[in-house]
Design an enzyme around this catalytic site. Structure first.
Site, PDB file in Angstrom:
ATOM      1  N   CYS A 120       0.868  -1.022  -0.060  1.00 30.05           N
ATOM      2  CA  CYS A 120      -0.152   0.047   0.097  1.00 30.05           C
ATOM      3  C   CYS A 120       0.939   1.302   0.031  1.00 30.05           C
ATOM      4  O   CYS A 120       2.006   1.057  -0.482  1.00 30.05           O
ATOM      5  CB  CYS A 120      -1.002  -0.121   1.189  1.00 30.05           C
ATOM      6  SG  CYS A 120      -0.188  -0.201   2.838  1.00 30.05           S
ATOM      7  N   ASN A 121       0.399   2.385   0.339  1.00 29.47           N
ATOM      8  CA  ASN A 121       1.431   3.492   0.528  1.00 29.47           C
ATOM      9  C   ASN A 121       2.596   3.351   1.486  1.00 29.47           C
ATOM     10  O   ASN A 121       3.849   3.379   0.946  1.00 29.47           O
ATOM     11  CB  ASN A 121       0.725   4.913   0.832  1.00 29.47           C
ATOM     12  CG  ASN A 121       1.416   6.026   0.261  1.00 29.47           C
ATOM     13  OD1 ASN A 121       2.350   5.914   0.134  1.00 29.47           O
ATOM     14  ND2 ASN A 121       0.667   7.143   0.710  1.00 29.47           N
TER      15      ASN A 121
END
Length: 236
Positions: A120-121
């Site tokens: 994810c980020n």
């Protein structure tokens, strides 16, 4: 290899992970291998083509909040196979509904000899929640053991409270599905034979219900009958 294929001691070793790793703050910007063929990390790890090639990555699961779509996105779509999931990083987001597509993607990649990076980020909450659910079902672990297993390899993970609740709920879901799948199904020919026996039984019932009087008797084969409604039938 599933949990049922491992001894208790082997599972304990799997959960504990490598004991000789000294975690450093900057390692959160790298990805770590959680189980053979499955790696977890932040988006920054997916931006380096050299890193991905050195790790022999073939598939990438890109999990992002829709607001991040302009920056968190596949960088090398002609080099790797991507699965992109738009997921809100808040406690109300339903992960369980989205998880099956991620699991199918990862299972297929590993089964065909691939290596998958899930990111994810930041690699802290969103992507770890998916990976915890995956290893929980893969090894047949409790949610606590699955969480510890992932944390023992990527120390910085911290799924938010809503995701943690769903991880707990998913344990009951996957165990129920596994129990249903292992329940022996009744062979179809047995039910067919039962129907045939029932039909034969109906025929036998018809035999028992046939009247003693043959109303089709011919004049050459007379059969006498006594009307049951004649009050004088038995009088002599």
């Amino acid at each position: 290899m599933f949990g049922s294929d491992l001894s208790d001691e082997q599972l304990k070793t799997v959960i504990q992970g490598p004991g000789d790793v000294e975690w450093k703050y900057e390692m959160r910007r790298e990805c770590q291998e959680i189980l053979p063929g499955l790696l977890l990390g932040p988006f920054v790890a997916s931006k380096s083509l050299d890193t991905l090639r050195n790790l022999n990555i073939s598939h990438i699961v890109c999990i992002r909040d829709q607001k991040e779509a302009f920056s968190v996105k596949p960088r090398f779509p002609d080099q790797f196979v991507y699965l992109v999931l738009d997921v809100e990083d808040n406690e109300e987001q339903n992960l369980i509904r989205l998880f099956p597509s991620a699991k199918a993607f990862i299972d297929s990649a590993i089964a065909n000899g691939g290596r998958v990076l899930v990111h994810c980020n930041g690699g802290i909450s969103l992507s770890p929640a998916f990976v915890v659910m995956f290893v929980m079902q893969h090894y047949g672990l409790s949610w606590e053991d699955a969480l510890h297993m992932v944390q023992n390899r990527r120390y910085c993970i911290s799924p938010n409270g809503g995701f943690l609740t769903q991880i707990k709920e998913y344990e009951a879901i996957y165990r129920a599905n596994r129990a249903v799948a292992s329940y022996p199904e009744m062979p179809r020919n047995v039910s067919r034979r039962k129907r045939e026996d029932d039909e034969d039984g109906d025929d036998r019932d018809d035999d028992r219900k046939r009247p003693l009087v043959d109303h089709t008797a011919t004049p050459f084969q007379p059969m006498m009958s006594i009307p049951v409604d004649d009050p004088y039938a038995m009088e002599t």
